[in-house]
Design a protein around this motif. Structure first.
Motif, short mmCIF file in Angstrom:
data_model
loop_
_atom_site.label_atom_id
_atom_site.label_comp_id
_atom_site.label_asym_id
_atom_site.label_seq_id
_atom_site.Cartn_x
_atom_site.Cartn_y
_atom_site.Cartn_z
N ILE A 68 34.86 37.14 38.69
CA ILE A 68 35.51 38.33 38.13
C ILE A 68 36.64 37.92 37.21
CG2 ILE A 68 36.82 40.40 38.72
CD1 ILE A 68 35.24 40.50 41.32
N ILE A 69 37.40 36.89 37.59
CA ILE A 69 38.50 36.44 36.73
C ILE A 69 37.96 35.99 35.38
CG2 ILE A 69 40.22 34.61 36.43
CD1 ILE A 69 40.62 34.68 39.44
N ILE A 70 36.86 35.23 35.40
CA ILE A 70 36.33 34.72 34.13
C ILE A 70 35.80 35.86 33.28
CG2 ILE A 70 34.48 33.31 33.15
CD1 ILE A 70 35.03 31.34 35.42
N PHE A 71 35.17 36.83 33.94
CA PHE A 71 34.68 37.99 33.20
C PHE A 71 35.84 38.73 32.53
CE2 PHE A 71 33.61 42.52 33.08
CZ PHE A 71 32.49 42.46 32.26
N GLY A 127 49.74 32.76 33.31
CA GLY A 127 49.63 33.36 31.98
C GLY A 127 49.30 32.33 30.91
N ILE A 128 48.39 31.41 31.23
CA ILE A 128 47.95 30.44 30.23
C ILE A 128 46.70 31.00 29.56
CG2 ILE A 128 47.08 28.08 29.91
CD1 ILE A 128 49.92 28.12 30.84
N PRO A 129 46.68 31.09 28.23
CA PRO A 129 45.44 31.55 27.60
C PRO A 129 44.34 30.52 27.85
CG PRO A 129 47.01 30.77 25.94
CD PRO A 129 47.72 30.78 27.26
N PRO A 130 43.10 30.92 27.90
CA PRO A 130 42.54 32.24 27.63
C PRO A 130 42.35 33.09 28.88
CG PRO A 130 40.77 30.66 27.80
CD PRO A 130 42.03 29.94 28.14
N PHE A 131 43.06 32.83 29.98
CA PHE A 131 42.75 33.57 31.21
C PHE A 131 43.35 34.97 31.19
CE2 PHE A 131 41.96 29.24 32.55
CZ PHE A 131 40.73 29.42 33.10
N ASN A 132 42.88 35.80 32.14
CA ASN A 132 43.21 37.22 32.09
C ASN A 132 44.71 37.48 32.32
OD1 ASN A 132 43.12 36.45 34.72
ND2 ASN A 132 41.84 38.12 35.43
N GLY A 133 45.37 36.59 33.08
CA GLY A 133 46.80 36.76 33.29
C GLY A 133 47.55 36.79 31.97
N PHE A 134 47.09 35.98 31.03
CA PHE A 134 47.74 35.96 29.72
C PHE A 134 47.59 37.30 29.03
CE2 PHE A 134 47.32 35.33 25.11
CZ PHE A 134 48.60 34.87 24.85
#
Lengths: 117, 111, 522
Positions: free
Chosen positions: C484-487, C409-416
C-alpha cells in the motif's frame, strides 16, 4: 426559593466530580484511584439524571399515566447505559491491579511503575 | 501528479531523473583509475591502534548522537523528569491543560 | 446487492461484533477454524467498506436510521427532530473506515503467527474484533451518545489487548494507564453530552449542529470534548500514556491502538468542523490545535531520538507524526471563517493533514510490525543489544527501510507527498510553522538512521548468528502494508484527487452534513 431547591442535585454533582478528581489526582494507591473514577462516574451519572428532571414530573410510563408532566426518559436511558459501562470498567481495572500487584508487590502508582522517561 | 499550492509533485519524473543522475555518476566513475588498491593502500588505519574484534567494533545505540544529547542536556533532563510514569501525574496534566483551555476560550471572547 | 449496500453501514459494525462473540465457541472446535473465521470476517468488512466507499464517493453520504421502518428515514413522521440513533457515513468517515479496516486486517494476519505460542487466543481475537467494532462505530456514528459508547468499547478492548501478555509486568502497567486515561476522558465526553442534552434536548450531531448557539455552556462542552480527544489521540502534553502503552502492546495490536487514536482524532475534527463549524471562534480554536500539533511534533521527536527501546522510540514517533496532522487540519480550522484564505491554502493544508493520516497509518503500522518482528526474533527490544541483523533478516530490513524513508519524508515515498502539501500550504499561513515542521522531519530521519545503524548494519553480533527471518504470515502482514505504501508513493495525485479531496470537502461543508439528516424539514 423553589427554584433554588432544584439546584441541590447539581451541587451534589459538583461535589462528587470534585471529590472524584481529587482522589484521582492525589491518591497514589491504585485501588483508591479506581474508587475515584467510580465517584467521578457517579457524579456524571447524577448530572445526567438530574438534568432530565422536570418540576412535579411523574414516571415516564404511558400505561396508567396520571401526570401531564413527565421527567425526561432519555437521560435515564443514557445513565443506565453509562452505569453498565462503568461497572465493566471498574471490574476490568480492579482485575488489572490484581495482576500488577502479583508482579510488582505494590499497588502504589509510584512504586509499581516500570515505564517512564 | 499531485498539485501543491506552488507547483506539483510527481514521483515518476523524480525517479526517472534520479536514475539518469545515477547513470551519469557511474559513467564518470568509470573514467577513474581502475587499478586494484593492494598492499598498504587497502588496509584500514585506526590511529595506529590495533584492530578491534568484529563484535566490539560495532557502535551501539547509546553512543550515537552523544554530542547532540550533551548539547541539549538541560532540555532532556526536564523532558524526562516530566514524564514521571505515574498515572496521577497524567491526570494532573489533563486537568491543568483543561483549566488553561477554559481560560483561553473565555478570555479571548472578552477581548 | 443494493440492499447489501443500503445496510452496509450497520453490517460493518454488526458483523465483527457477532463474530467477536462467536470466536470463543469456534475456538473450542479448532484453532484453525477460528483464525479463518477472524480473517474471513475482516476481509468481508474490508469488502463492505470498499463497496460503501465507492458508492459514497460517487453518490454522496449514506445515512442509516436504526429501528426505522426504512433505514434511510432519519426523521420519523410528525417529529421535528431525529429521535433514533443514526449512523451517518460521509466521505471523511468512510475514509477513516478504510484505514481502520485495512490496518485491522493486516494486524489480524500478522497476529495469526505472532500469537501462535501464546495462550488465551480465543479472547485475543474477540478483543481484536471488538476493537475493530469500536473504531468503525466511532467513525460512522451520527450521534453524540453513541460516540461515547463506541469510544468506551474501543478503550476497553484496546486496554485489554495492550495488557494481553500478562506475563510481563510492564504490559499490565501500559494497559492500566490506557484504561485510566480513557475512563477519565470518556467521562468528560459524557459530561459534555449531558450539557448538550440539557440545552437542546438533542443527541444527534447534525441536529445539534443546526441548533448550536455557542453559548457559555457550549464553550465548556467544546473544551471538555477537545481535551478528552487530545488525551485520546496523545497530543503533547497529554501524550505520556502513548509511549507506555504502545511499547508494551503485542505486535499486531500496536498499529491498531494507534489507528484507534486516529479515530479519536477524526472525532475531534468531526466535533470542531461539523458540530460547531463556523459558530466557534475558529482562529482561537485553530491556533489551539496548531500549538498542540507543533508541541507534539517537537517533544515527540526529540524524545524519540533518545530512546533505546525500539518500540518506545516508534511510539514517540507516532506522537510526533500526529502533530503533522493536527498542524495541517488546524490551519484549515483557523481559516475556516475566511473563504479566501480557505480556498488559497486552507483546503490544501487540510488535504495534507488528512493525507498524512492514511500515509502514517500505513508506514507507522509497518514500522511497529517490523519492531515487533525484531523482538520476536531477537527476544529483546533494547537497541543497545542489537547489531548487524540485516544479514539474517533481509525482508524485515527492507520493510524497515521503506517505512523509515517514508516516515522521514524522503522522496519518492508517500510521506514526502503529504509533508510537501503541509509545508507549502502552512508556509502561506505562517512561515515559522513550516520551518519547524521541516526541522522535525530532519530529526525524524536522524533517529531512524540511529535505529538502522545500531540494529541492522555493522558486523553481526555472535549470539545473533542463529537468528532466522520471521515466519511467512508475519512477512505477509508487513507485505500488505508495504504494497500500500508503494502504491500511494507512485500515485499521490490519484489518491489526493479521489480520496482526500472529497473527504476534506465533506469535513468543511457543514451544511451538507446537517442537511443529510435535517433536510426533510425545510
Amino acid at each position: 426559593m423553589t427554584q433554588g431547591i432544584f439546584n441541590i442535585p447539581f451541587l451534589a454533582v459538583a461535589a462528587l466530580i470534585g471529590i472524584g478528581l481529587y482522589i484521582i489526582v492525589f491518591d497514589r494507591n491504585l485501588i483508591k484511584l479506581v474508587i475515584g473514577i467510580t465517584v467521578l462516574q457517579a457524579g456524571v451519572n447524577l448530572f445526567l439524571v438530574s438534568l432530565g428532571y422536570r418540576q412535579h414530573g411523574g414516571v415516564p410510563i404511558y400505561t396508567n399515566a396520571c401526570h401531564s408532566n413527565m421527567v425526561l426518559p432519555v437521560p435515564q436511558a443514557l445513565t443506565l447505559t453509562s452505569i453498565v459501562i462503568g461497572v465493566a470498567i471498574t471490574a476490568f481495572m480492579l482485575s488489572m491491579i490484581m495482576i500488577i500487584y502479583r508482579h510488582t508487590g505494590h499497588i502504589d502508582a509510584k512504586k509499581s511503575r516500570k515505564l517512564k522517561g | 501528479m499531485m498539485e501543491t499550492p506552488s507547483g506539483f509533485w510527481g514521483p515518476v519524473p523524480w525517479i526517472i531523473s534520479t536514475v539518469v543522475a545515477v547513470v551519469i555518476a557511474c559513467l564518470i566513475r568509470t573514467l577513474g583509475e581502475k587499478e586494484h588498491k593492494s598492499g598498504v593502500q587497502g588496509q584500514e588505519f585506526l590511529m595506529g591502534n590495533p584492530r578491534l574484534p568484529e563484535e566490539k567494533s560495532h557502535i551501539r545505540a547509546h553512543n550515537i548522537y552523544w554530542g547532540f544529547f550533551q548539547g541539549l542536556r538541560r532540555y532532556y533532563e526536564h523532558a524526562t523528569n516530566m514524564h514521571t510514569g505515574i498515572i496521577n501525574d497524567y491526570i494532573i496534566w489533563f486537568l491543568s491543560l483543561l483549566a488553561i483551555m477554559l481560560m483561553i476560550v473565555f478570555v479571548v471572547e472578552v477581548i | 446487492m443494493s440492499s447489501l449496500l443500503i445496510h452496509s453501514p450497520i453490517l460493518i459494525i454488526a458483523i465483527p461484533l457477532l463474530a467477536a462473540f462467536l470466536t470463543p465457541f469456534i475456538s473450542r472446535v479448532s484453532d484453525r477454524a477460528r483464525d479463518a473465521l477472524v480473517i474471513a470476517t475482516l476481509v468481508f468488512v474490508e469488502f463492505l467498506v470498499i463497496i460503501l466507499a465507492v458508492d459514497i464517493y460517487r453518490d454522496g453520504p449514506h445515512i442509516y436510521a436504526l429501528g426505522a421502518s426504512s433505514p434511510l428515514l432519519a426523521m420519523p413522521e410528525h417529529y421535528m427532530v431525529p429521535v433514533r440513533i443514526v449512523l451517518q457515513v460521509d466521505a471523511m468517515s468512510i475514509f477513516m473506515g478504510m484505514i481502520s479496516a485495512t490496518v485491522s486486517l493486516a494486524a489480524a494476519i500478522y497476529s495469526v503467527s505472532f500469537m501462535r505460542n501464546e495462550t488465551g487466543k480465543d479472547k485475543f481475537y474477540t478483543l481484536l474484533l471488538l476493537l475493530t467494532v469500536g473504531m468503525m462505530g466511532l467513525e460512522f456514528t451520527g450521534d453524540m451518545f453513541n460516540l461515547f459508547i463506541f469510544l468506551e468499547i474501543l478503550s476497553i478492548s484496546g486496554a485489554a489487548l495492550a495488557a494481553f501478555r500478562t506475563n510481563f509486568a510492564d504490559a499490565l502497567e501500559g494497559g492500566f494507564k490506557y484504561m485510566c486515561i480513557s475512563a477519565v476522558a470518556a467521562l468528560m465526553i459524557l459530561f459534555a453530552v449531558g450539557i448538550f442534552y440539557a440545552q437542546y434536548n438533542l443527541l444527534n450531531i447534525a441536529a445539534l449542529g443546526q441548533a448550536i448557539q455557542y453559548t457559555m455552556l457550549d464553550k465548556i462542552a467544546l473544551t471538555l470534548l477537545m481535551m478528552a480527544f487530545f488525551m485520546k489521540l496523545a497530543g503533547v502534553p497529554l501524550h505520556m500514556w502513548a509511549p507506555d502503552t504502545y511499547s508494551v502492546a503485542p505486535a499486531g495490536i500496536t498499529p491498531m491502538i494507534y489507528v484507534a487514536s486516529q479515530a479519536c482524532m477524526y472525532a475531534l475534527f468531526r466535533v470542531c468542523f461539523s458540530l460547531y463549524g463556523v459558530t466557534l471562534n475558529t482562529l482561537t480554536i485553530g491556533w489551539i490545535v496548531i500549538v498542540i500539533g507543533v508541541l507534539s511534533m517537537f517533544v515527540g521527536v526529540t524524545m524519540a531520538v533518545r530512546q533505546s527501546d525500539i518500540k518506545r522510540l516508534m511510539a514517540y514517533h507516532a506522537v510526533s507524526q500526529s502533530g503533522y496532522m493536527l498542524l495541517g487540519v488546524g490551519v484549515g480550522l483557523a481559516v475556516l471563517g475566511n473563504p479566501q484564505a480557505l480556498a488559497a491554502y486552507g483546503k490544501q493544508a487540510m488535504e495534507g493533514g488528512i493525507f498524512h493520516i492514511i500515509n502514517n497509518a500505513m508506514y507507522k503500522g509497518l514500522l511497529f510490525l517490523t519492531a515487533e518482528a525484531l523482538f520476536y526474533s531477537l527476544g529483546t527490544r533494547d537497541l543497545n543489544k542489537m547489531g548487524g541483523i540485516a544479514a539474517n533478516m533481509r525482508y524485515t530490513s527492507i520493510f524497515f527501510m521503506i517505512g523509515a524513508l517514508a516516515i522521514s519524508g524522503i522522496p519518492p515515498f508517500n510521506g514526502f507527498a503529504s509533508k510537501l502539501l503541509i509545508y507549502e500550504s502552512v508556509y502561506q499561513f505562517n512561515p515559522m510553522l513550516s520551518v519547524i515542521a521541516m526541522m522535525i522531519s530532519i530529526i525524524t530521519l536522524a533517529s531512524f538512521v540511529k535505529v538502522f545503524q545500531s540494529a541492522f548494519t555493522g558486523p553481526i553480533l555472535p549470539h545473533f548468528r542463529v537468528v532466522k527471518e520471521v515466519p511467512g504470515p508475519m512477512l505477509g502482514g508487513m507485505g500488505i502494508l508495504t504494497a500500500i505504501i508503494i502504491f500511494f508513493s507512485l500515485f499521490p495525485g490519484l489518491i489526493v484527487d479521489q480520496l482526500i479531496h472529497p473527504a476534506v470537502e465533506a469535513l468543511i461543508s457543514r451544511g451538507a452534513y446537517i442537511n443529510a439528516i435535517m433536510g426533510g424539514m425545510q
